[in-house]
Design an enzyme around this catalytic site. Sequence first.
Site, short mmCIF file in Angstrom:
data_model
loop_
_atom_site.label_atom_id
_atom_site.label_comp_id
_atom_site.label_asym_id
_atom_site.label_seq_id
_atom_site.Cartn_x
_atom_site.Cartn_y
_atom_site.Cartn_z
N ASP A 38 52.99 34.86 -12.52
CA ASP A 38 52.72 33.51 -12.89
C ASP A 38 51.86 33.07 -13.92
O ASP A 38 51.05 33.96 -14.58
CB ASP A 38 51.92 32.87 -11.76
CG ASP A 38 52.65 33.00 -10.19
OD1 ASP A 38 53.92 32.74 -10.41
OD2 ASP A 38 52.16 32.71 -9.43
N TYR A 66 47.19 44.05 -6.86
CA TYR A 66 46.86 42.69 -7.32
C TYR A 66 45.25 42.77 -7.08
O TYR A 66 44.99 43.33 -5.82
CB TYR A 66 47.36 41.43 -6.95
CG TYR A 66 48.73 40.98 -7.36
CD1 TYR A 66 49.29 40.66 -8.42
CD2 TYR A 66 49.74 41.58 -6.35
CE1 TYR A 66 50.39 40.29 -8.76
CE2 TYR A 66 51.17 41.50 -6.76
CZ TYR A 66 51.67 40.87 -7.95
OH TYR A 66 52.79 40.61 -8.22
N ASP A 80 47.43 27.51 -5.47
CA ASP A 80 46.63 28.12 -6.36
C ASP A 80 45.80 27.25 -6.96
O ASP A 80 45.77 25.81 -6.71
CB ASP A 80 47.41 29.14 -7.31
CG ASP A 80 48.39 27.97 -8.23
OD1 ASP A 80 48.18 26.87 -8.08
OD2 ASP A 80 49.30 28.64 -9.00
N ARG A 176 49.89 33.84 -3.75
CA ARG A 176 49.30 32.44 -3.52
C ARG A 176 49.97 32.16 -2.20
O ARG A 176 49.01 31.41 -1.34
CB ARG A 176 49.61 31.55 -4.45
CG ARG A 176 50.98 31.49 -4.92
CD ARG A 176 51.34 30.76 -6.13
NE ARG A 176 52.44 31.21 -6.92
CZ ARG A 176 53.55 30.23 -7.34
NH1 ARG A 176 53.00 28.86 -7.11
NH2 ARG A 176 54.55 30.60 -7.69
#
Length: 311
Positions: A38, A66, A80, A176
């Site tokens: 992203d 992550y 987000d 997200r």
Amino acid sequence: MNGLINVLKPPGITSHAVVLSLRRLFRVQKIGHTGTLDPGAAGVLPICVGQGTRVAEYLVNKPKSYRAEMTFGITTETHDAGGKVLKRLPGVKLERARVEEVLQDFIGEIKQVPPMTSALHYRGKRLYKLAREGKTVDRRARKVHIYEIKLIRFDGELPYPRLLCDITCSKGTYVRSLCADIGEKLGCGAFLSFLVRTASGPFQLSVSYTLEEIKDRYERQDFSFLLPIDYALEEFPALIVKEKAVPHVLNGQPLAPAGIMGGVGKSDRPLVVRLYAPDGSLLALGNYRCSKNGEWYYKPQKVFCLLHQNI
């Protein structure tokens, strides 16, 4: 130029913009990434250059890791920090034990509905482009796998509690969306307030390079940032091809047992192998085949023709 690059993508730019930047720098056409990160996120973005693009399919399917921060009590349009705030619930009270319990509910195979702000295609158009036009379309839930959610820090006394955690998941996972689903299950909502990809398959954040570092080294003809193509293929066993059989492999011809140095046992015949010349140059990926009369061989499926170098 042929090989792989472990790029540290900065926040604020798209994965496609990283590819365009390196394409201009290297003046090459064959270059691409192995999985969109992203725009608002930072972290590992593997890039394939030249004949390295031929192994992209083996990188796309590898697990991703992550470090993510969730903020509870706030929901946003995009799940987000870049989206419009839809709801705030100040003064949310969450117990760490309850949060840990809910996190465990998301371990394993789960279903996710891709967000409208994702890069998925819908009838030839990216979802995020439709979202910019104010359009919403039905999206089918997809199965993804969450291998681990490790809690690093939980600040439950804040007006909007925050959780920092490490997540390891399959390809196609929207972190997200995962955060939003966790917040929903806790009854207070949540959004992804920070995200960095720490690993993508064998590529680790600790040994990644910024675009500025790559540019500086490239201009000095220092190619230490360029990884060999077989860096992405270590899961496949390696076989050494006899010198006389090298031209045959490079021409895509079947490799019989007589052309393999050291031999292969009767019960030790991997389905996919890396084929190397005696000098260590990667020649091809070979697939196991067996004829009707029981004679087996390896059929070159991807021939690299690297001429003993990656640059």
